[in-house]
Design a protein around this motif. Structure first.
Motif, PDB file in Angstrom:
ATOM      1  N   THR A 107       2.534  11.706  -8.051  1.00  0.00           N
ATOM      2  CA  THR A 107       2.227  12.170  -9.321  1.00  0.00           C
ATOM      3  C   THR A 107       0.807  13.574  -8.977  1.00  0.00           C
ATOM      4  OG1 THR A 107       2.091  10.336 -10.264  1.00  0.00           O
ATOM      5  CG2 THR A 107       0.528  10.986 -11.499  1.00  0.00           C
ATOM      6  N   SER A 108       0.360  13.476  -8.699  1.00  0.00           N
ATOM      7  CA  SER A 108      -0.426  14.767  -7.784  1.00  0.00           C
ATOM      8  C   SER A 108       0.631  16.071  -7.781  1.00  0.00           C
ATOM      9  CB  SER A 108      -1.444  14.436  -7.168  1.00  0.00           C
ATOM     10  OG  SER A 108      -0.784  14.466  -5.657  1.00  0.00           O
ATOM     11  N   ARG A 109       1.789  15.613  -7.608  1.00  0.00           N
ATOM     12  CA  ARG A 109       2.587  16.917  -7.161  1.00  0.00           C
ATOM     13  C   ARG A 109       3.013  17.365  -8.415  1.00  0.00           C
ATOM     14  NH1 ARG A 109       5.398  14.426  -3.455  1.00  0.00           N
ATOM     15  NH2 ARG A 109       6.882  14.383  -4.508  1.00  0.00           N
ATOM     16  N   LEU A 110       3.137  16.457  -9.352  1.00  0.00           N
ATOM     17  CA  LEU A 110       3.355  16.804 -10.751  1.00  0.00           C
ATOM     18  C   LEU A 110       2.784  17.124 -11.658  1.00  0.00           C
ATOM     19  CD1 LEU A 110       5.979  13.390 -11.386  1.00  0.00           C
ATOM     20  CD2 LEU A 110       6.670  15.789 -11.459  1.00  0.00           C
ATOM     21  N   ASN A 111       1.492  16.534 -11.462  1.00  0.00           N
ATOM     22  CA  ASN A 111       0.215  18.066 -12.245  1.00  0.00           C
ATOM     23  C   ASN A 111       0.509  18.791 -12.355  1.00  0.00           C
ATOM     24  OD1 ASN A 111      -0.853  15.263 -13.466  1.00  0.00           O
ATOM     25  ND2 ASN A 111      -2.031  15.169 -11.921  1.00  0.00           N
ATOM     26  N   GLY A 112       0.156  19.303 -10.554  1.00  0.00           N
ATOM     27  CA  GLY A 112       0.492  20.083  -9.998  1.00  0.00           C
ATOM     28  C   GLY A 112       1.468  21.231 -10.892  1.00  0.00           C
ATOM     29  N   GLU A 113       2.445  20.862 -10.416  1.00  0.00           N
ATOM     30  CA  GLU A 113       3.885  21.302 -10.681  1.00  0.00           C
ATOM     31  C   GLU A 113       3.420  21.826 -12.817  1.00  0.00           C
ATOM     32  OE1 GLU A 113       6.953  23.438 -10.387  1.00  0.00           O
ATOM     33  OE2 GLU A 113       6.429  23.067  -8.601  1.00  0.00           O
ATOM     34  N   TYR A 114       3.542  20.804 -13.169  1.00  0.00           N
ATOM     35  CA  TYR A 114       3.776  20.771 -14.783  1.00  0.00           C
ATOM     36  C   TYR A 114       2.732  21.736 -15.372  1.00  0.00           C
ATOM     37  CZ  TYR A 114       6.295  16.965 -15.953  1.00  0.00           C
ATOM     38  OH  TYR A 114       8.207  16.152 -16.423  1.00  0.00           O
ATOM     39  N   GLN A 115       1.177  21.931 -14.113  1.00  0.00           N
ATOM     40  CA  GLN A 115       0.036  22.647 -14.527  1.00  0.00           C
ATOM     41  C   GLN A 115       0.531  24.017 -14.666  1.00  0.00           C
ATOM     42  OE1 GLN A 115      -3.619  21.667 -12.463  1.00  0.00           O
ATOM     43  NE2 GLN A 115      -4.540  23.412 -13.450  1.00  0.00           N
ATOM     44  N   LYS A 116       0.843  24.761 -13.407  1.00  0.00           N
ATOM     45  CA  LYS A 116       1.722  25.854 -13.030  1.00  0.00           C
ATOM     46  C   LYS A 116       3.126  26.025 -14.081  1.00  0.00           C
ATOM     47  CE  LYS A 116       4.500  27.188 -10.031  1.00  0.00           C
ATOM     48  NZ  LYS A 116       5.503  26.919  -9.091  1.00  0.00           N
ATOM     49  N   GLU A 117       3.894  25.523 -14.717  1.00  0.00           N
ATOM     50  CA  GLU A 117       4.613  25.941 -15.719  1.00  0.00           C
ATOM     51  C   GLU A 117       4.284  25.775 -17.029  1.00  0.00           C
ATOM     52  OE1 GLU A 117       7.739  27.246 -15.060  1.00  0.00           O
ATOM     53  OE2 GLU A 117       7.262  26.497 -12.927  1.00  0.00           O
ATOM     54  N   ILE A 118       3.566  25.215 -17.457  1.00  0.00           N
ATOM     55  CA  ILE A 118       3.220  24.917 -18.715  1.00  0.00           C
ATOM     56  C   ILE A 118       1.345  26.293 -18.555  1.00  0.00           C
ATOM     57  CG2 ILE A 118       1.098  23.977 -20.859  1.00  0.00           C
ATOM     58  CD1 ILE A 118       1.855  21.481 -19.061  1.00  0.00           C
ATOM     59  N   SER A 119       1.333  26.661 -18.185  1.00  0.00           N
ATOM     60  CA  SER A 119       0.404  27.588 -18.079  1.00  0.00           C
ATOM     61  C   SER A 119       1.480  28.885 -17.983  1.00  0.00           C
ATOM     62  CB  SER A 119      -0.183  28.374 -16.832  1.00  0.00           C
ATOM     63  OG  SER A 119      -1.396  27.030 -16.252  1.00  0.00           O
ATOM     64  N   GLU A 120       2.472  29.539 -17.678  1.00  0.00           N
ATOM     65  CA  GLU A 120       3.291  30.115 -17.407  1.00  0.00           C
ATOM     66  C   GLU A 120       4.159  30.792 -19.037  1.00  0.00           C
ATOM     67  OE1 GLU A 120       5.619  33.423 -16.544  1.00  0.00           O
ATOM     68  OE2 GLU A 120       3.675  32.748 -15.673  1.00  0.00           O
ATOM     69  N   ILE A 121       4.313  29.084 -19.367  1.00  0.00           N
ATOM     70  CA  ILE A 121       5.374  29.145 -20.814  1.00  0.00           C
ATOM     71  C   ILE A 121       3.905  29.461 -21.845  1.00  0.00           C
ATOM     72  CG2 ILE A 121       5.688  27.523 -22.609  1.00  0.00           C
ATOM     73  CD1 ILE A 121       6.505  25.850 -20.320  1.00  0.00           C
ATOM     74  N   ILE A 122       2.702  29.014 -21.587  1.00  0.00           N
ATOM     75  CA  ILE A 122       1.737  30.082 -22.796  1.00  0.00           C
ATOM     76  C   ILE A 122       1.106  31.334 -22.303  1.00  0.00           C
ATOM     77  CG2 ILE A 122      -0.737  29.510 -22.906  1.00  0.00           C
ATOM     78  CD1 ILE A 122      -0.705  26.640 -22.848  1.00  0.00           C
ATOM     79  N   GLY A 167       0.750  -1.111   0.241  1.00  0.00           N
ATOM     80  CA  GLY A 167      -0.310   0.060  -0.185  1.00  0.00           C
ATOM     81  C   GLY A 167       0.525   1.441   0.092  1.00  0.00           C
ATOM     82  N   ASN A 168       1.978   1.313   0.645  1.00  0.00           N
ATOM     83  CA  ASN A 168       3.116   2.836   0.632  1.00  0.00           C
ATOM     84  C   ASN A 168       3.144   2.364  -0.530  1.00  0.00           C
ATOM     85  OD1 ASN A 168       1.919   2.594   3.392  1.00  0.00           O
ATOM     86  ND2 ASN A 168       4.370   1.644   4.238  1.00  0.00           N
ATOM     87  N   GLN A 169       3.662   2.051  -1.287  1.00  0.00           N
ATOM     88  CA  GLN A 169       4.002   2.237  -2.805  1.00  0.00           C
ATOM     89  C   GLN A 169       3.079   3.064  -3.432  1.00  0.00           C
ATOM     90  OE1 GLN A 169       5.490  -1.170  -4.378  1.00  0.00           O
ATOM     91  NE2 GLN A 169       7.605  -0.332  -4.938  1.00  0.00           N
ATOM     92  N   SER A 170       1.533   2.485  -3.094  1.00  0.00           N
ATOM     93  CA  SER A 170       1.326   3.053  -4.092  1.00  0.00           C
ATOM     94  C   SER A 170       0.901   4.813  -3.884  1.00  0.00           C
ATOM     95  CB  SER A 170       0.052   2.202  -4.531  1.00  0.00           C
ATOM     96  OG  SER A 170      -1.012   2.467  -3.753  1.00  0.00           O
ATOM     97  N   VAL A 171       0.611   4.692  -2.696  1.00  0.00           N
ATOM     98  CA  VAL A 171       0.284   6.611  -1.977  1.00  0.00           C
ATOM     99  C   VAL A 171       1.913   7.408  -2.540  1.00  0.00           C
ATOM    100  CG1 VAL A 171      -0.088   7.417   0.086  1.00  0.00           C
ATOM    101  CG2 VAL A 171      -1.115   4.981   0.071  1.00  0.00           C
ATOM    102  N   MET A 172       2.552   6.395  -2.000  1.00  0.00           N
ATOM    103  CA  MET A 172       3.740   7.663  -2.522  1.00  0.00           C
ATOM    104  C   MET A 172       3.628   7.828  -4.201  1.00  0.00           C
ATOM    105  SD  MET A 172       7.439   6.614  -2.042  1.00  0.00           S
ATOM    106  CE  MET A 172       8.172   5.784  -3.039  1.00  0.00           C
ATOM    107  N   LYS A 173       3.590   6.748  -4.697  1.00  0.00           N
ATOM    108  CA  LYS A 173       2.933   7.287  -6.189  1.00  0.00           C
ATOM    109  C   LYS A 173       2.158   7.932  -6.532  1.00  0.00           C
ATOM    110  CE  LYS A 173       4.789   2.753  -8.496  1.00  0.00           C
ATOM    111  NZ  LYS A 173       4.725   1.706  -8.539  1.00  0.00           N
ATOM    112  N   VAL A 174       1.029   7.910  -5.708  1.00  0.00           N
ATOM    113  CA  VAL A 174      -0.121   8.503  -5.686  1.00  0.00           C
ATOM    114  C   VAL A 174       0.069  10.338  -5.758  1.00  0.00           C
ATOM    115  CG1 VAL A 174      -2.659   9.456  -5.547  1.00  0.00           C
ATOM    116  CG2 VAL A 174      -2.261   7.296  -5.622  1.00  0.00           C
ATOM    117  N   SER A 175       0.996  10.966  -4.985  1.00  0.00           N
ATOM    118  CA  SER A 175       1.232  12.052  -4.819  1.00  0.00           C
ATOM    119  C   SER A 175       2.351  12.352  -5.368  1.00  0.00           C
ATOM    120  CB  SER A 175       1.677  11.999  -2.791  1.00  0.00           C
ATOM    121  OG  SER A 175       2.637  11.094  -2.543  1.00  0.00           O
TER     122      SER A 175
END
Length: 139
Positions: free
Chosen positions: A16-31, A6-14
Motif C-alpha cells: 500500500t505504501s508503495r502504491l501510495n508513492g507511485e500514485y502520488q508521483k503519477e497523479i502529480s505528472e497528470i495534473i 503478522g507477515n501478511q499485514s506487513v506485506m499489505k502495508v508495504s
C-alpha cells in the motif's frame, strides 16, 4: 502447519505504501499536463499525501495549492474535483493494474497552517522584551 498472521499485514502495508508513492508521483505528472489544457488549474498544485484503501477501490488525494489569490486556490481545487474522473482514466493508462481507485480530492491545510505559525513566531520574536525579561537575562 503453523500460520503467522503478522507477515501478511506487513506485506499489505508495504504494498500500500508503495502504491501510495507511485500514485502520488503519477497523479502529480497528470495534473502538470492538465494545467496546460485546463485554464482553471492555477497556482502551484502539490499532492502532499495519498491514502489508497486496502481494497484498492478508493483513494484520498490530499492537495495543497499555493497561490496569492484565494479565489484562484478555490477555483483550482474545484477544477481538480471536477477532473477526478479524467485523472483516474489517465492514471489507468499509465498504471498496469486491474483496477484503478476512484479518486477523491481533499484539501491539505498543513502548509497554510505552517506558514501561519511561522508568521506568529516572527511576530513574537520581533516584540520588544518587557523590563522583567530584560533583567532576567542580565543575571
Amino acid at each position: 502447519m503453523l500460520h503467522y498472521g503478522g507477515n501478511q499485514s506487513v506485506m499489505k502495508v508495504s504494498r500500500t505504501s508503495r502504491l501510495n508513492g507511485e500514485y502520488q508521483k503519477e497523479i502529480s505528472e497528470i495534473i502538470r499536463r492538465l494545467k496546460g489544457r485546463n485554464p482553471n488549474l492555477k497556482g502551484l498544485i502539490s499532492i502532499t499525501e495519498m491514502d489508497v484503501a486496502p481494497d484498492l477501490k478508493t483513494a484520498k488525494v490530499y492537495v495543497s495549492i499555493y497561490s496569492n489569490n484565494e479565489d484562484e486556490k478555490q477555483a483550482s481545487f474545484k477544477a481538480l474535483q471536477d477532473c477526478a474522473g479524467q485523472i483516474r482514466y489517465e492514471l489507468s493508462q499509465v498504471m498496469k493494474m486491474r483496477t484503478v481507485p476512484a479518486l477523491t480530492f481533499h484539501w491539505d491545510g498543513s502548509m497554510t497552517y505552517g506558514a501561519k505559525m511561522d508568521e506568529l513566531f516572527k511576530k513574537i520574536n520581533a516584540m520588544p522584551k518587557s523590563k522583567d525579561e530584560s533583567e532576567d537575562t542580565q543575571d
